[in-house]
Design a protein around this motif. Structure first.
Motif: not given
Length: 367
Positions: A197-221
């Protein structure tokens, strides 16, 4: 009756008839009767695990039978509602009939999706693992957002969720979490969520307010059952115990009760810290490990089938984008299904994505 309305009701009836055929209502009624007989036996609760399974299956099958017979009854009554509205020239009654027809269309479509879940393990509960991937603290925060999304989805449907293990990130969010969803067809339904899963947003952790792309993996068994016989040799296991911890290092227990199991031949690692004793945590961790080994075996078998079919397609990689900036959108990259309200999706409104994914997978398997 309006010819278009009449044709729509006829189409809905044909769809429901095909669903009834797939569900085999006579067999379903026989199964309900058999389970009702088992549930009334005085010695049922001598074996609590078996009793819980019987009562759970009975409740599920009774619910399925009520659902499909209720839809048929409402659909059969619909022409009469239109007829009465026309005779009385009642615009409000006509609108009520139109609303009933729209609701029936939606509910029949949802039930039709359920009939597409015919895999070997689709009826089972689901074991879901979420992991932060590329993107640093934003990825860890995104992983926690996904954990909340699935928890809220389950809550909306009154499904049970039990978190087995959570590994918290240092600054914010989580490194990983493993939880079980207890619901009819939980695995079949949630299995289409597997992937990146991919998230694109203005990072709340970047004091310069830059756009950040981050990823998370989901496994289902699928959750394992006693009949699965996943043999695990003790000599193939490394068992580590450690002190459970919460966010910021806060102790959950004051003893070394958390358990981490490493399956040496495969390298699979699972942890559990939600129980009060080391013994209980080890037993739960073993169940999680068995589920992962069962899924590994299923994937190996599927890989052989795919090789025979010369199928090079894969749906388990990047599968959905959540864009919060510069515009608002959530889009499934496989089905092309998209919505413009990420807040609602991240608050658990994912049923349309699940249904689209199930239909897409069924079409892919038939291709």
């Amino acid at each position: 009756m309006n010819p278009d309305v009449e044709a729509d009701i006829k189409d809905l009836s044909a769809t429901l008839s095909s669903i009834e055929a797939v569900m085999d209502l006579d067999a379903l009624r026989a199964a309900v009767a058999d389970l009702e007989t088992q549930a009334t036996r005085p010695d049922l609760w001598d074996d609590q695990e078996k009793a819980q399974k019987v009562t759970s299956q009975l409740s599920h099958k009774q619910g399925e039978l009520r659902r499909v017979t209720g839809l048929r009854s409402r659909l059969d009554d619909l022409p009469l509602l239109y007829e009465l509205a026309e005779e009385a020239e009642d615009a409000e009654a006509q609108a009520d009939a139109d609303n009933d027809r729209a609701k029936l269309r939606e509910e029949i479509a949802s039930l039709e999706v359920r009939t597409l879940l015919s895999g070997e393990y689709d009826e089972r509960n689901a074991l879901v693992t979420i992991r932060a991937e590329a993107g640093g603290v934003d990825a860890a925060d995104f992983a926690e957002m996904l954990l909340r999304m699935y928890s809220r989805w389950a809550e909306r449907h009154q499904y049970g969720v039990e978190v087995f293990d959570t590994s918290y990130a240092e600054e914010a969010g989580i490194k990983s979490a493993t939880f079980r969803v207890t619901a009819p067809y939980a695995y079949g339904t949630l299995s289409v969520e597997q992937g990146t899963h991919r998230l694109v947003r203005i990072s709340p952790f970047d004091n310069q307010g830059r756009r950040q792309t981050s990823f998370a993996g989901v496994e289902v068994v699928p959750v394992v059952e006693q009949t699965d016989h996943v043999e695990i040799d003790e000599k193939d296991l490394r068992v580590d115990v450690y002190r459970s911890s919460g966010p910021g290092g806060q102790g959950v227990n004051t003893t070394d009760s958390a358990v981490r199991l490493t399956h040496i031949p495969t390298g699979i690692v699972v942890s559990c810290q939600n129980e009060r004793s080391q013994l209980q945590n080890k037993a739960t961790a073993m169940n999680v490990l068995q589920a992962k080994l069962l899924e590994r075996r299923r994937q190996e078998e599927q890989a052989k089938m795919d090789a025979l079919k010369d199928s090079g397609s894969s749906w388990g990689n990047q599968m959905r984008s959540y864009v919060l900036h510069p515009y608002q959108m959530v889009k499934d990259l496989r089905t092309e299904h998209e919505v413009g309200n990420p807040s609602a999706v991240l608050d658990g409104e994912i049923d349309d994505f699940l249904e689209a994914g199930i239909r897409w997978r069924k079409q892919s398997q038939q291709a």
